[in-house]
Design a protein around this motif. Structure first.
Motif, PDB file in Angstrom:
ATOM      1  N   SER A 105      42.189  38.439  36.434  1.00  0.00           N
ATOM      2  CA  SER A 105      43.379  37.579  36.356  1.00  0.00           C
ATOM      3  C   SER A 105      43.273  36.293  37.168  1.00  0.00           C
ATOM      4  CB  SER A 105      44.620  38.363  36.811  1.00  0.00           C
ATOM      5  OG  SER A 105      44.472  38.799  38.147  1.00  0.00           O
ATOM      6  N   CYS A 106      42.247  36.149  37.997  1.00  0.00           N
ATOM      7  CA  CYS A 106      42.137  34.942  38.827  1.00  0.00           C
ATOM      8  C   CYS A 106      41.615  33.773  37.994  1.00  0.00           C
ATOM      9  CB  CYS A 106      41.220  35.201  40.018  1.00  0.00           C
ATOM     10  SG  CYS A 106      39.478  35.452  39.570  1.00  0.00           S
ATOM     11  N   GLU A 107      41.547  32.616  38.603  1.00  0.00           N
ATOM     12  CA  GLU A 107      41.086  31.410  37.901  1.00  0.00           C
ATOM     13  C   GLU A 107      39.673  31.593  37.360  1.00  0.00           C
ATOM     14  OE1 GLU A 107      40.584  26.572  38.677  1.00  0.00           O
ATOM     15  OE2 GLU A 107      41.203  27.891  40.312  1.00  0.00           O
ATOM     16  N   SER A 108      38.786  32.163  38.176  1.00  0.00           N
ATOM     17  CA  SER A 108      37.407  32.358  37.728  1.00  0.00           C
ATOM     18  C   SER A 108      37.343  33.299  36.534  1.00  0.00           C
ATOM     19  CB  SER A 108      36.547  32.897  38.872  1.00  0.00           C
ATOM     20  OG  SER A 108      36.383  31.925  39.881  1.00  0.00           O
ATOM     21  N   CYS A 109      38.062  34.421  36.616  1.00  0.00           N
ATOM     22  CA  CYS A 109      38.059  35.376  35.499  1.00  0.00           C
ATOM     23  C   CYS A 109      38.618  34.736  34.238  1.00  0.00           C
ATOM     24  CB  CYS A 109      38.864  36.623  35.862  1.00  0.00           C
ATOM     25  SG  CYS A 109      38.050  37.733  37.037  1.00  0.00           S
ATOM     26  N   ASN A 110      39.712  33.985  34.385  1.00  0.00           N
ATOM     27  CA  ASN A 110      40.336  33.355  33.220  1.00  0.00           C
ATOM     28  C   ASN A 110      39.443  32.306  32.577  1.00  0.00           C
ATOM     29  OD1 ASN A 110      42.647  34.907  33.426  1.00  0.00           O
ATOM     30  ND2 ASN A 110      43.741  33.416  34.700  1.00  0.00           N
ATOM     31  N   GLU A 111      38.526  31.750  33.354  1.00  0.00           N
ATOM     32  CA  GLU A 111      37.603  30.739  32.824  1.00  0.00           C
ATOM     33  C   GLU A 111      36.305  31.359  32.318  1.00  0.00           C
ATOM     34  OE1 GLU A 111      37.113  27.946  35.990  1.00  0.00           O
ATOM     35  OE2 GLU A 111      39.018  26.928  35.595  1.00  0.00           O
ATOM     36  N   GLU A 114      33.575  35.762  35.593  1.00  0.00           N
ATOM     37  CA  GLU A 114      33.902  36.962  36.352  1.00  0.00           C
ATOM     38  C   GLU A 114      32.966  37.145  37.542  1.00  0.00           C
ATOM     39  OE1 GLU A 114      34.807  37.781  31.950  1.00  0.00           O
ATOM     40  OE2 GLU A 114      33.158  36.885  33.115  1.00  0.00           O
ATOM     41  N   HIS A 116      32.240  35.048  39.679  1.00  0.00           N
ATOM     42  CA  HIS A 116      32.770  34.325  40.841  1.00  0.00           C
ATOM     43  C   HIS A 116      34.085  34.918  41.348  1.00  0.00           C
ATOM     44  CE1 HIS A 116      30.478  30.562  39.206  1.00  0.00           C
ATOM     45  NE2 HIS A 116      29.681  31.384  39.858  1.00  0.00           N
ATOM     46  N   CYS A 117      34.534  36.009  40.732  1.00  0.00           N
ATOM     47  CA  CYS A 117      35.802  36.622  41.129  1.00  0.00           C
ATOM     48  C   CYS A 117      35.695  37.208  42.529  1.00  0.00           C
ATOM     49  CB  CYS A 117      36.162  37.731  40.144  1.00  0.00           C
ATOM     50  SG  CYS A 117      37.619  38.693  40.604  1.00  0.00           S
TER      51      CYS A 117
END
Length: 365
Positions: A105-111, A114, A116-117
């Motif tokens: 759900s974080c910015e990295s995952c959404n982009e 994963e 970098h999560c």
């Protein structure tokens, strides 16, 4: 007390585990979680041996949780899927790489990054979101959220494809994001091992001129004739290094040893980039002028996201990129680790889990 519904549906599996920092691997009976709504159950057929497996089982990174079951280059076949799974079905040829979960759900995952999560869950030796310890691919089966499963194209053999799930994405991702994937560019590959030999193959797949930089003259013939490199530079040969000065657009540095950086940075053209994917044990010394004078970049890269991992496999299939491997039985795994410690492998060990794990476990009883 009666078992819970989840406990009733957990699966028993056989695995190869290290019990302590000796790193010795032996059979262990484990349980895998029940199939969640978003999970894919995979019968493991092959698992590559990454150098990080060796570091981990010997607790060289001081974060070991024993018993440890390593392995993050997993290739196998889907046997069951949860009710929400849409991308896979029983019988599919699939893989699992370096991670099995993230916060999602974080910015990295959404982009799509994963990797970098902050909440990334590596495939083994980590506490998962449900509080259990993750066990890797030196085992008969695994249960993984579908987001962290990739599909093997039909043309990639599972044994030769397994190492791409770590070594492949580790070199593909920096080549993509640092612009070192343009036909006609000159790419240097520093180190010719598990990572380096795949970097050479991807470089050629991108249509680049590829030069291997190595301290081992004995690898020259193999680099040029077997792997398809265009040139070979012996890093200890002052004349060869001088002749190659300022000729390369970029270098993928796969070396995990501490070596002088200034001469290697000197191989780059102005505005050239060196991307580190190896992990030297000690801190590096970088002369500022080696970077500043010609506007050069030194960067790092760590694996890649799931979208890029699937993209990498699809490109590998298109260009016939696979790892050069030595397939071993489960009973040979400790000998393989000893050989790996001496770099005595061309270029990746892959355990034939499907045909040998159960036999090795039975023989040890």
């Amino acid at each position: 007390m009666a078992p819970t519904a989840a406990e009733q549906h957990t699966r028993k599996a056989v695995a190869l585990a290290a019990r302590d920092a000796s790193g010795h691997l032996s059979p262990l009976a484990i349980t895998r979680r029940s199939t969640g709504d978003d999970d894919v159950v995979i019968k493991i057929l092959y698992c590559g041996i990454c150098h990080s497996d060796l570091h981990s089982i010997k607790n060289e990174w001081k974060n070991a949780r024993y018993p440890m079951i390593p392995g993050h280059e997993i290739a196998g076949e889907v046997t069951e899927v949860g009710k929400n799974v849409t991308k896979f079905e029983a019988g599919d040829r699939v893989g699992v790489g370096v991670m099995v979960n993230s916060c999602q759900s974080c910015e990295s995952c959404n982009e799509g990054f994963e990797n970098h999560c902050p909440g990334i869950i590596p495939t083994y030796n980590t506490v998962d979101l449900d509080g259990t310890i993750t066990y890797g691919g030196y085992s008969g089966m695994v249960v993984v959220h579908e987001r962290f499963v990739v599909r093997f194209p039909d043309t990639i053999p599972l044994d030769k494809g397994a190492p791409l799930l770590c070594a492949g994405i580790t070199v593909y991702s920096p080549m993509k994001y640092h612009g070192l994937n343009v036909p006609g560019m000159h790419l240097g590959v520093l180190g010719l091992g598990g990572l380096g030999h795949v970097a050479v193959k991807f470089g050629k797949a991108f249509g680049m001129k590829v030069t291997v930089i190595s301290s081992s003259p004995g690898k020259k013939q193999e680099a040029l004739e077997r792997l398809g490199a265009d040139a070979f530079v012996i890093s200890k040969d002052a004349d060869e290094m001088k002749a190659a000065m300022s000729t390369m657009d970029g270098i993928i540095n796969t070396v995990s040893a501490n070596i002088p950086m200034a001469p290697l940075l000197g191989l780059l053209k102005p505005n050239g980039k060196m991307i580190m994917v190896g992990l030297p044990e000690k801190s590096m010394e970088i002369p500022p002028f080696a970077l500043v004078a010609m506007n050069k970049t030194l960067a790092g890269s760590c694996i890649g996201g799931m979208r890029d991992t699937q993209e990498m496999l699809d490109l590998a299939a298109k260009h016939d990129v696979t790892a050069d491997i030595e397939v071993i039985g489960a009973e040979y795994v400790n000998t393989a680790m000893e050989r790996l410690a001496k770099a005595d492998v061309r270029y990746r060990f892959v355990i034939d889990i499907g045909n040998t794990l159960d036999k090795a476990a039975a023989a040890s009883e």
